[in-house]
Write an enzyme that holds these catalytic residues in place. Structure first.
Site, PDB file in Angstrom:
ATOM      1  N   LYS A   1       0.451   3.293  -2.976  1.00 50.23           N
ATOM      2  CA  LYS A   1      -0.713   4.176  -3.162  1.00 50.23           C
ATOM      3  C   LYS A   1      -0.312   5.654  -3.108  1.00 50.23           C
ATOM      4  O   LYS A   1      -0.979   6.507  -3.693  1.00 50.23           O
ATOM      5  CB  LYS A   1      -1.781   3.867  -2.108  1.00 50.23           C
ATOM      6  CG  LYS A   1      -2.395   2.472  -2.262  1.00 50.23           C
ATOM      7  CD  LYS A   1      -3.294   2.126  -1.082  1.00 50.23           C
ATOM      8  CE  LYS A   1      -3.861   0.707  -1.190  1.00 50.23           C
ATOM      9  NZ  LYS A   1      -4.594   0.298   0.023  1.00 50.23           N
TER      10      LYS A   1
ATOM     11  N   SER B   1       0.799  -1.236   0.000  1.00 49.67           N
ATOM     12  CA  SER B   1       0.000   0.000   0.000  1.00 49.67           C
ATOM     13  C   SER B   1       0.827   1.279   0.000  1.00 49.67           C
ATOM     14  O   SER B   1       0.265   2.349  -0.227  1.00 49.67           O
ATOM     15  CB  SER B   1      -0.924   0.038   1.206  1.00 49.67           C
ATOM     16  OG  SER B   1      -2.114  -0.635   0.889  1.00 49.67           O
TER      17      SER B   1
ATOM     18  N   VAL C   1       1.024  -3.810   3.799  1.00 48.22           N
ATOM     19  CA  VAL C   1       1.001  -5.150   4.387  1.00 48.22           C
ATOM     20  C   VAL C   1       2.274  -5.963   4.105  1.00 48.22           C
ATOM     21  O   VAL C   1       2.421  -7.069   4.619  1.00 48.22           O
ATOM     22  CB  VAL C   1      -0.250  -5.978   3.975  1.00 48.22           C
ATOM     23  CG1 VAL C   1      -1.525  -5.360   4.510  1.00 48.22           C
ATOM     24  CG2 VAL C   1      -0.308  -6.198   2.475  1.00 48.22           C
TER      25      VAL C   1
ATOM     26  N   TYR D   1      -4.878   3.209   8.018  1.00 47.44           N
ATOM     27  CA  TYR D   1      -6.235   2.629   8.084  1.00 47.44           C
ATOM     28  C   TYR D   1      -6.895   2.940   9.426  1.00 47.44           C
ATOM     29  O   TYR D   1      -6.797   4.050   9.920  1.00 47.44           O
ATOM     30  CB  TYR D   1      -6.185   1.122   7.806  1.00 47.44           C
ATOM     31  CG  TYR D   1      -5.343   0.793   6.615  1.00 47.44           C
ATOM     32  CD1 TYR D   1      -5.678   1.298   5.372  1.00 47.44           C
ATOM     33  CD2 TYR D   1      -4.192   0.036   6.725  1.00 47.44           C
ATOM     34  CE1 TYR D   1      -4.904   1.028   4.267  1.00 47.44           C
ATOM     35  CE2 TYR D   1      -3.405  -0.238   5.623  1.00 47.44           C
ATOM     36  CZ  TYR D   1      -3.770   0.267   4.405  1.00 47.44           C
ATOM     37  OH  TYR D   1      -3.001   0.010   3.317  1.00 47.44           O
TER      38      TYR D   1
ATOM     39  N   TYR E   1      -3.425  -2.626 -10.483  1.00 41.42           N
ATOM     40  CA  TYR E   1      -3.331  -2.404  -9.026  1.00 41.42           C
ATOM     41  C   TYR E   1      -2.417  -3.443  -8.367  1.00 41.42           C
ATOM     42  O   TYR E   1      -1.541  -3.087  -7.571  1.00 41.42           O
ATOM     43  CB  TYR E   1      -4.737  -2.443  -8.420  1.00 41.42           C
ATOM     44  CG  TYR E   1      -4.754  -2.391  -6.917  1.00 41.42           C
ATOM     45  CD1 TYR E   1      -4.556  -1.191  -6.237  1.00 41.42           C
ATOM     46  CD2 TYR E   1      -4.954  -3.544  -6.164  1.00 41.42           C
ATOM     47  CE1 TYR E   1      -4.561  -1.154  -4.848  1.00 41.42           C
ATOM     48  CE2 TYR E   1      -4.960  -3.506  -4.774  1.00 41.42           C
ATOM     49  CZ  TYR E   1      -4.764  -2.316  -4.121  1.00 41.42           C
ATOM     50  OH  TYR E   1      -4.752  -2.275  -2.749  1.00 41.42           O
TER      51      TYR E   1
HETATM   52  N1  GLU Z   1      -2.170  -5.079  -2.186  1.00 45.90           N
HETATM   53  C1  GLU Z   1      -2.761  -5.046  -0.870  1.00 45.90           C
HETATM   54  C2  GLU Z   1      -4.258  -5.281  -0.967  1.00 45.90           C
HETATM   55  O1  GLU Z   1      -4.896  -4.756  -1.818  1.00 45.90           O
HETATM   56  C3  GLU Z   1      -2.447  -3.728  -0.244  1.00 45.90           C
HETATM   57  C4  GLU Z   1      -2.940  -3.627   1.161  1.00 45.90           C
HETATM   58  C5  GLU Z   1      -1.962  -2.945   2.086  1.00 45.90           C
HETATM   59  O2  GLU Z   1      -0.758  -2.950   1.887  1.00 45.90           O
HETATM   60  O3  GLU Z   1      -2.438  -2.422   3.099  1.00 45.90           O
HETATM   61  O4  GLU Z   1      -4.828  -5.992  -0.207  1.00 45.90           O
END
Ligand code: GLU
Length: 306
Positions: free
Chosen positions: A68, A65, A259, A241, A190
């Site tokens: 992002k 993430s 993650v 989050y 993605y």
């Molecule tokens: N590629 C992961 C997902 O979409 C990213 C989530 C993350 O790193 O928090 O679940």
């Protein structure tokens, strides 16, 4: 200050190893479950060009993430403020992969850092670029002035094969008209973008523009200063989050977690910090990396609230 930072990072790395047996690696993406968990790295890049590192700071890991941030920056460069018609700026208070709010809020995700929001950003990039994941990767290359960073194809494939939840989120938003491209193409891009592999040292350097009013030190302007400030605000309120409030309380800096176990933190005007350790807590954030950044901020007194 330089010698102090180097010594502090070494102390933090020595202490952090003891925390690497807590929590669990993300295993909903099978390729991530294979990462040896007892690893820790930390790096600090300063706006005046210094780079400090300790532990496995040069070990590449799946940025997940944290990507992002780069995708959002690229989308903002292309779309400007129109982007905010399709994605909000509020913390969600829900897990990163939750669908719960989407029905009530007509398919407009709370923010660009929950998966739903990131999928909208990817939709924008799919519209703008033939190979959106390459566009994100090449943006990272420009930030680092080198092309050594790559997408890990195994991690990308593994996530794509297990992307039912993100597919559900995407189809749901598309039913509200908030995704325009085909869901399969959005998921391909993605998952590939999340599978970019980078080290703490690379991530700390790549994100420096967020600490430097939108200008990448030694290179070009990336964003207007106001947009860099806004991204920092989103990182503080939404970057971890449903643990974002706790992170603001404990650390007091804008952060973005992934993650893969990476956590990036920005000290506006000064530096960026990246720590990494694969094992996560229940909110999907690395336990040892969060503790390390908390310790760094507490020891140096660096916080946006001082
Ligand atoms: N590629 C992961 C997902 O979409 C990213 C989530 C993350 O790193 O928090 O679940």
């Amino acid at each position: 200050m330089s010698a102090d930072i180097a010594a502090l990072l070494q102390t933090i790395a020595d202490e952090a190893i003891a925390l690497t047996d807590r929590g669990a690696v993300a295993d909903y993406i099978p390729a991530l479950a294979n990462v040896p968990p007892r690893q820790f790295g930390i790096a600090v890049a300063t706006v005046d060009g210094a780079l400090h590192r300790a532990g496995s700071a040069d070990q590449a890991f799946s940025i997940q993430s944290i990507s992002k941030l780069f995708a959002l920056t690229l989308a903002l460069q292309r779309e400007g403020d129109d982007l905010w018609q399709r994605v909000g700026r509020e913390p969600s208070g829900t897990p990163f992969n939750s669908l719960v709010l989407l029905e009530r809020e007509s398919g407009v995700p709370r923010n660009p850092f929950v998966n739903a929001g990131a999928l909208v950003i990817t939709d924008v990039l799919c519209h703008r670029y033939l190979q959106p994941e390459r566009a994100v990767l090449e943006f990272v290359h420009r930030l680092l002035s080198r092309t050594s960073v790559a997408i890990d194809p195994q991690v990308a494939r593994s996530e794509r094969l297990h992307s039912d939840r993100n597919a559900a989120i995407a189809h749901f938003m598309r039913s509200f008209g908030n995704l325009r491209q085909e869901v399969a193409a959005i998921l391909d891009a993605y998952c590939a973008q999340c599978a970019i592999a980078m080290s703490c040292a690379e991530l700390a350097r790549a994100a420096l523009f967020l600490a430097a009013d939108g200008v990448q030190p030694g290179a070009a302007r990336v964003l207007q200063a106001a947009d860099a400030r806004r991204i920092n605000a989103l990182m503080l309120t939404c970057g971890a989050y449903d643990a974002a409030g706790d992170f603001a309380f404990r650390i007091g800096l804008p952060t973005k977690t992934g993650v893969g176990g990476g956590i990036l933190a920005i000290v506006p005007g000064r530096m960026s910090i990246c720590a990494w350790s694969p094992r996560l807590d229940a909110t999907g954030n690395s336990i040892a990396a969060a503790a390390a950044i908390e310790r760094f901020a507490a020891t140096t007194g660096l916080s946006i609230f001082r």
